[in-house]
Design a protein around this motif. Structure first.
Motif, PDB file in Angstrom:
ATOM      1  N   UNK A  84       0.820  -1.205   0.000  1.00 58.41           N
ATOM      2  CA  UNK A  84       0.000   0.000   0.000  1.00 58.41           C
ATOM      3  C   UNK A  84       0.859   1.262   0.000  1.00 58.41           C
ATOM      4  N   UNK A  85       1.900   1.274   0.813  1.00 53.56           N
ATOM      5  CA  UNK A  85       2.794   2.438   0.818  1.00 53.56           C
ATOM      6  C   UNK A  85       3.454   2.603  -0.551  1.00 53.56           C
ATOM      7  N   UNK A  86       3.862   1.500  -1.139  1.00 50.28           N
ATOM      8  CA  UNK A  86       4.517   1.556  -2.446  1.00 50.28           C
ATOM      9  C   UNK A  86       3.598   2.060  -3.541  1.00 50.28           C
ATOM     10  N   UNK A  87       2.311   1.747  -3.445  1.00 50.77           N
ATOM     11  CA  UNK A  87       1.359   2.197  -4.454  1.00 50.77           C
ATOM     12  C   UNK A  87       1.187   3.712  -4.454  1.00 50.77           C
ATOM     13  N   UNK A  88       1.340   4.341  -3.308  1.00 46.38           N
ATOM     14  CA  UNK A  88       1.101   5.777  -3.217  1.00 46.38           C
ATOM     15  C   UNK A  88       2.376   6.611  -3.178  1.00 46.38           C
ATOM     16  N   UNK A  89       3.520   5.963  -3.160  1.00 48.61           N
ATOM     17  CA  UNK A  89       4.792   6.685  -3.125  1.00 48.61           C
ATOM     18  C   UNK A  89       5.186   7.121  -4.533  1.00 48.61           C
ATOM     19  N   UNK A  91       7.901   7.458  -7.592  1.00 44.79           N
ATOM     20  CA  UNK A  91       8.780   6.410  -8.125  1.00 44.79           C
ATOM     21  C   UNK A  91      10.099   6.367  -7.353  1.00 44.79           C
ATOM     22  N   UNK A  92      10.651   7.521  -7.050  1.00 46.10           N
ATOM     23  CA  UNK A  92      11.912   7.576  -6.303  1.00 46.10           C
ATOM     24  C   UNK A  92      11.739   7.023  -4.901  1.00 46.10           C
ATOM     25  N   UNK A  93      10.686   7.462  -4.206  1.00 43.01           N
ATOM     26  CA  UNK A  93      10.458   6.971  -2.846  1.00 43.01           C
ATOM     27  C   UNK A  93      10.110   5.488  -2.839  1.00 43.01           C
ATOM     28  N   UNK A  94       9.409   5.029  -3.882  1.00 42.58           N
ATOM     29  CA  UNK A  94       9.087   3.606  -3.968  1.00 42.58           C
ATOM     30  C   UNK A  94      10.375   2.782  -4.062  1.00 42.58           C
ATOM     31  N   UNK A  95      11.294   3.237  -4.912  1.00 44.70           N
ATOM     32  CA  UNK A  95      12.570   2.538  -5.068  1.00 44.70           C
ATOM     33  C   UNK A  95      13.336   2.529  -3.740  1.00 44.70           C
ATOM     34  N   UNK A  96      13.345   3.634  -3.049  1.00 46.82           N
ATOM     35  CA  UNK A  96      14.044   3.721  -1.751  1.00 46.82           C
ATOM     36  C   UNK A  96      13.354   2.854  -0.700  1.00 46.82           C
ATOM     37  N   UNK A  97      12.031   2.884  -0.691  1.00 45.85           N
ATOM     38  CA  UNK A  97      11.258   2.176   0.315  1.00 45.85           C
ATOM     39  C   UNK A  97      11.511   0.668   0.266  1.00 45.85           C
ATOM     40  N   UNK A  98      11.607   0.149  -0.931  1.00 47.08           N
ATOM     41  CA  UNK A  98      11.764  -1.296  -1.055  1.00 47.08           C
ATOM     42  C   UNK A  98      13.192  -1.760  -0.813  1.00 47.08           C
ATOM     43  N   UNK A  99      14.074  -0.844  -0.471  1.00 50.02           N
ATOM     44  CA  UNK A  99      15.416  -1.217  -0.028  1.00 50.02           C
ATOM     45  C   UNK A  99      15.466  -1.420   1.479  1.00 50.02           C
ATOM     46  N   UNK A 100      14.345  -1.165   2.165  1.00 53.55           N
ATOM     47  CA  UNK A 100      14.271  -1.339   3.615  1.00 53.55           C
ATOM     48  C   UNK A 100      14.535  -2.802   3.948  1.00 53.55           C
ATOM     49  N   UNK A 101      15.225  -3.021   5.042  1.00 50.43           N
ATOM     50  CA  UNK A 101      15.608  -4.382   5.436  1.00 50.43           C
ATOM     51  C   UNK A 101      14.400  -5.295   5.640  1.00 50.43           C
ATOM     52  N   UNK A 153       7.634  -5.113  -4.303  1.00 54.42           N
ATOM     53  CA  UNK A 153       7.971  -3.986  -5.181  1.00 54.42           C
ATOM     54  C   UNK A 153       7.355  -4.202  -6.570  1.00 54.42           C
ATOM     55  N   UNK A 154       7.449  -5.406  -7.100  1.00 50.27           N
ATOM     56  CA  UNK A 154       6.896  -5.701  -8.415  1.00 50.27           C
ATOM     57  C   UNK A 154       5.370  -5.604  -8.389  1.00 50.27           C
ATOM     58  N   UNK A 155       4.768  -6.105  -7.309  1.00 48.79           N
ATOM     59  CA  UNK A 155       3.320  -6.045  -7.166  1.00 48.79           C
ATOM     60  C   UNK A 155       2.827  -4.601  -7.125  1.00 48.79           C
ATOM     61  N   UNK A 156       3.543  -3.769  -6.372  1.00 50.95           N
ATOM     62  CA  UNK A 156       3.165  -2.354  -6.273  1.00 50.95           C
ATOM     63  C   UNK A 156       3.333  -1.660  -7.625  1.00 50.95           C
ATOM     64  N   UNK A 157       4.416  -1.964  -8.340  1.00 49.00           N
ATOM     65  CA  UNK A 157       4.637  -1.357  -9.642  1.00 49.00           C
ATOM     66  C   UNK A 157       3.557  -1.773 -10.637  1.00 49.00           C
ATOM     67  N   UNK A 158       3.139  -3.046 -10.585  1.00 49.94           N
ATOM     68  CA  UNK A 158       2.066  -3.513 -11.458  1.00 49.94           C
ATOM     69  C   UNK A 158       0.764  -2.754 -11.178  1.00 49.94           C
ATOM     70  N   UNK A 159       0.489  -2.523  -9.899  1.00 54.13           N
ATOM     71  CA  UNK A 159      -0.729  -1.786  -9.528  1.00 54.13           C
ATOM     72  C   UNK A 159      -0.663  -0.348 -10.035  1.00 54.13           C
ATOM     73  N   UNK A 160       0.481   0.291  -9.857  1.00 52.54           N
ATOM     74  CA  UNK A 160       0.653   1.672 -10.331  1.00 52.54           C
ATOM     75  C   UNK A 160       0.499   1.725 -11.848  1.00 52.54           C
ATOM     76  N   UNK A 161       1.079   0.768 -12.556  1.00 46.92           N
ATOM     77  CA  UNK A 161       0.958   0.724 -14.015  1.00 46.92           C
ATOM     78  C   UNK A 161      -0.501   0.527 -14.444  1.00 46.92           C
ATOM     79  N   UNK A 162      -1.216  -0.312 -13.723  1.00 52.82           N
ATOM     80  CA  UNK A 162      -2.632  -0.550 -14.027  1.00 52.82           C
ATOM     81  C   UNK A 162      -3.435   0.736 -13.842  1.00 52.82           C
ATOM     82  N   UNK A 163      -3.179   1.454 -12.748  1.00 54.03           N
ATOM     83  CA  UNK A 163      -3.886   2.718 -12.511  1.00 54.03           C
ATOM     84  C   UNK A 163      -3.581   3.724 -13.618  1.00 54.03           C
TER      85      UNK A 163
END
Length: 144
Positions: A82-87, A89-99, A106-116
């Motif tokens: 959910x966070x990745x869907x609303x971030x 692109x830069x913040x999404x990339x940074x967010x998914x580097x979290x431990x 990350x791929x699921x969130x990107x697919x959702x963003x692309x669909x929207x």
């Protein structure tokens, strides 16, 4: 005998424009500066409160993820998604580097963003076609 009614207006129109004296203009400028300063000070206070609130959330985030990991591990995937869907692109990339970011989210969130984005483009295209149809049809023209 009839008396004729006067055609004179009830009130005389003012021919002169109002002009501020230099003293009045100086007081007005001073008041406007004072109002601007007060508004600026209040805006800075509000900005500080919001910065502190965002910092408090950021500082608590890792503790919350640790708690989620113990209490509801399945919700970590959904939270990152959910966070990745609303971030951005830069913040999404940074967010998914979290431990604690799960694999594949990350791929699921990107697919959702692309669909929207695709849905938004389709809606724009449909609206443009509808607008073109209305202007091409003489009866539905916006000029009528």
């Amino acid at each position: 005998m009839k008396k004729s009614l006067s055609r004179k207006p009830a009130r005389a129109t003012q021919n002169s424009k109002f002009e501020m004296s230099p003293a009045m203009q100086a007081r007005m400028e001073k008041a406007m500066i004072s109002i601007g300063n007060i508004a600026g000070k209040q805006a800075r206070k509000d900005d500080k409160v919001q910065r502190e609130a965002r910092l408090a959330i950021a500082e608590t985030f890792d503790a919350w993820i640790d708690w989620l990991e113990e209490e509801a591990p399945d919700q970590i995937d959904e939270m990152f998604f959910e966070l990745g869907c609303f971030a951005s692109a830069t913040n999404r990339r940074r967010m998914f580097k979290h431990a604690k970011a799960p694999e594949g989210v990350a791929e699921r969130a990107q697919e959702q963003v692309d669909q929207w984005k695709e849905e938004e483009e389709a809606a724009k295209t449909a609206a443009a076609k509808a607008a073109t149809y209305k202007t091409d049809d003489g009866r539905n023209s916006t000029a009528d």
